[in-house]
Design a protein around this motif. Structure first.
Motif, PDB file in Angstrom:
ATOM      1  N   LEU A  44      11.237  -4.566 -39.898  1.00 26.76           N
ATOM      2  CA  LEU A  44      10.216  -5.558 -40.257  1.00 26.76           C
ATOM      3  C   LEU A  44       9.352  -5.914 -39.052  1.00 26.76           C
ATOM      4  CD1 LEU A  44      12.104  -8.025 -42.658  1.00 26.76           C
ATOM      5  CD2 LEU A  44      10.124  -6.582 -43.229  1.00 26.76           C
ATOM      6  N   ASP A  49       5.386  -4.916 -38.507  1.00 30.01           N
ATOM      7  CA  ASP A  49       4.385  -5.931 -38.188  1.00 30.01           C
ATOM      8  C   ASP A  49       3.547  -5.509 -36.986  1.00 30.01           C
ATOM      9  OD1 ASP A  49       3.349  -8.768 -38.534  1.00 30.01           O
ATOM     10  OD2 ASP A  49       4.058  -8.838 -36.452  1.00 30.01           O
ATOM     11  N   GLU A  55      11.192  -1.022 -46.617  1.00 26.44           N
ATOM     12  CA  GLU A  55      11.469  -1.360 -48.012  1.00 26.44           C
ATOM     13  C   GLU A  55      10.582  -0.610 -49.015  1.00 26.44           C
ATOM     14  OE1 GLU A  55      14.121  -3.094 -48.662  1.00 26.44           O
ATOM     15  OE2 GLU A  55      14.395  -3.246 -46.489  1.00 26.44           O
ATOM     16  N   ARG A  56       9.469  -0.068 -48.590  1.00 23.30           N
ATOM     17  CA  ARG A  56       8.575   0.626 -49.520  1.00 23.30           C
ATOM     18  C   ARG A  56       8.251   2.027 -48.993  1.00 23.30           C
ATOM     19  NH1 ARG A  56       4.106  -3.703 -51.908  1.00 23.30           N
ATOM     20  NH2 ARG A  56       5.621  -5.253 -52.665  1.00 23.30           N
ATOM     21  N   HIS A 114       4.519  -0.017 -42.267  1.00 20.56           N
ATOM     22  CA  HIS A 114       5.685   0.629 -42.880  1.00 20.56           C
ATOM     23  C   HIS A 114       6.473   1.413 -41.834  1.00 20.56           C
ATOM     24  CE1 HIS A 114       4.430  -0.162 -47.087  1.00 20.56           C
ATOM     25  NE2 HIS A 114       3.195  -0.086 -46.579  1.00 20.56           N
ATOM     26  N   GLU A 156      -0.985  -2.984 -44.218  1.00 21.23           N
ATOM     27  CA  GLU A 156       0.465  -2.968 -44.385  1.00 21.23           C
ATOM     28  C   GLU A 156       1.112  -2.117 -43.295  1.00 21.23           C
ATOM     29  OE1 GLU A 156       1.146  -1.308 -48.201  1.00 21.23           O
ATOM     30  OE2 GLU A 156       0.268  -3.001 -49.307  1.00 21.23           O
ATOM     31  N   ILE A 208       0.610  -7.494 -43.134  1.00 19.68           N
ATOM     32  CA  ILE A 208       1.930  -7.735 -43.720  1.00 19.68           C
ATOM     33  C   ILE A 208       2.836  -6.571 -43.347  1.00 19.68           C
ATOM     34  CG2 ILE A 208       1.399  -6.590 -45.915  1.00 19.68           C
ATOM     35  CD1 ILE A 208       3.088  -8.751 -47.318  1.00 19.68           C
ATOM     36  N   SER A 209       4.122  -6.845 -43.156  1.00 19.98           N
ATOM     37  CA  SER A 209       5.093  -5.799 -42.846  1.00 19.98           C
ATOM     38  C   SER A 209       6.078  -5.658 -43.996  1.00 19.98           C
ATOM     39  CB  SER A 209       5.845  -6.128 -41.551  1.00 19.98           C
ATOM     40  OG  SER A 209       6.871  -5.183 -41.321  1.00 19.98           O
ATOM     41  N   TYR A 210       6.274  -4.407 -44.403  1.00 16.87           N
ATOM     42  CA  TYR A 210       7.292  -4.108 -45.404  1.00 16.87           C
ATOM     43  C   TYR A 210       8.485  -3.383 -44.792  1.00 16.87           C
ATOM     44  CZ  TYR A 210       3.993  -5.471 -49.039  1.00 16.87           C
ATOM     45  OH  TYR A 210       3.135  -6.199 -49.852  1.00 16.87           O
TER      46      TYR A 210
END
Length: 249
Positions: A193, A197, A225-226, A182, A180, A220-222
């Protein structure tokens, strides 16, 4: 008358005394012969205890008299006439004490060595779930502001992660891993985003170079958002600029 007087005087003259004979010398007594040298005597040669487990020790004890040289083989060589010594034989061994003097005498002592049985195998442990292994053994890699370059501390973290991931993926051959990306709260959602990535991809490629199979890794890119931390300061933002690892679906 004068003639008579002369004769009388001559007739009264005494005889000289006879000299006494010298005493006889005492008889000569020969000295006793020197005592013959004694032969060596081994009063004691023991191993205590005489049975041990491999790795334990036994004590050799000995007492010898009238010897000019005392040796114990194997391993000890020349020793004093009285003494003790610890020995650690790995197999059953017979020690020989040799006492040399007017003649040679020997004695033996045997140390019996037993091999303990191997410990029983540990009971099978409950298998730790894949996600729990990741949480316990894998750490995040952190990035500088607005950057996806793998910095020095991130290289060290990913190198340690690669060693742990090889074992985890071997234990869970049907599982995959998600990398991930972030970001911190600064910048637009769209920009972050893309940055997230790039960070996830950089971490994935670094792990592949260290031997992690590419087909076991996804990204995956968050973006922002997290967040891991919600405070608006550099210490908190640094915690959010990271590559994190989770179980794949």
């Amino acid at each position: 008358m004068s003639i008579v007087l002369v004769i009388s005087a001559a007739g009264c003259k005494k005889k000289p005394p006879v000299a006494a004979a010298p005493p006889s010398p005492p008889p000569t007594i020969a000295p006793p012969p020197p005592p013959e040298p004694k032969a060596p005597v081994i009063a004691q040669f023991t191993a205590e205890p005489d049975t041990i487990e491999r790795g334990q020790s036994s004590t050799l004890r000995w007492s010898v008299s009238d010897a000019t040289n005392v040796t114990i083989d194997p391993g000890l060589g020349s020793v004093q006439s009285n003494g003790n010594r610890q020995v650690f034989p790995s197999n059953t061994t017979t020690y020989t004490l040799t006492a040399t003097g007017t003649r040679t005498v020997k004695a033996t002592a045997t140390v019996n060595v037993t091999v303990p049985p191997p410990p029983p195998p540990p009971p099978p442990a409950d298998k730790i779930p894949f996600t729990s292994r990741l949480e316990r053994e894998i750490t995040d890699a952190y990035f500088d502001y607005d950057s996806s370059d793998i910095r020095e501390d991130a290289r060290n973290a990913l190198t340690r992660d690669a060693d742990a991931l090889k074992a985890i993926l071997r234990d869970f051959p049907n599982n995959s891993l998600v990398v991930e990306g972030h970001c911190d709260e600064r910048g637009s959602a769209e920009y972050n985003l893309g940055l997230g990535d790039r960070r996830a991809t950089a971490a994935k490629e670094f792990l592949i170079q260290l031997g992690i199979p590419a087909d076991r890794l996804k990204t995956i890119s968050y973006g922002k958002e997290r967040p891991q931390c919600a405070d608006s300061n550099e210490a908190c933002w640094q915690k959010n600029r990271r590559a994190h690892f989770a179980a794949g679906q």
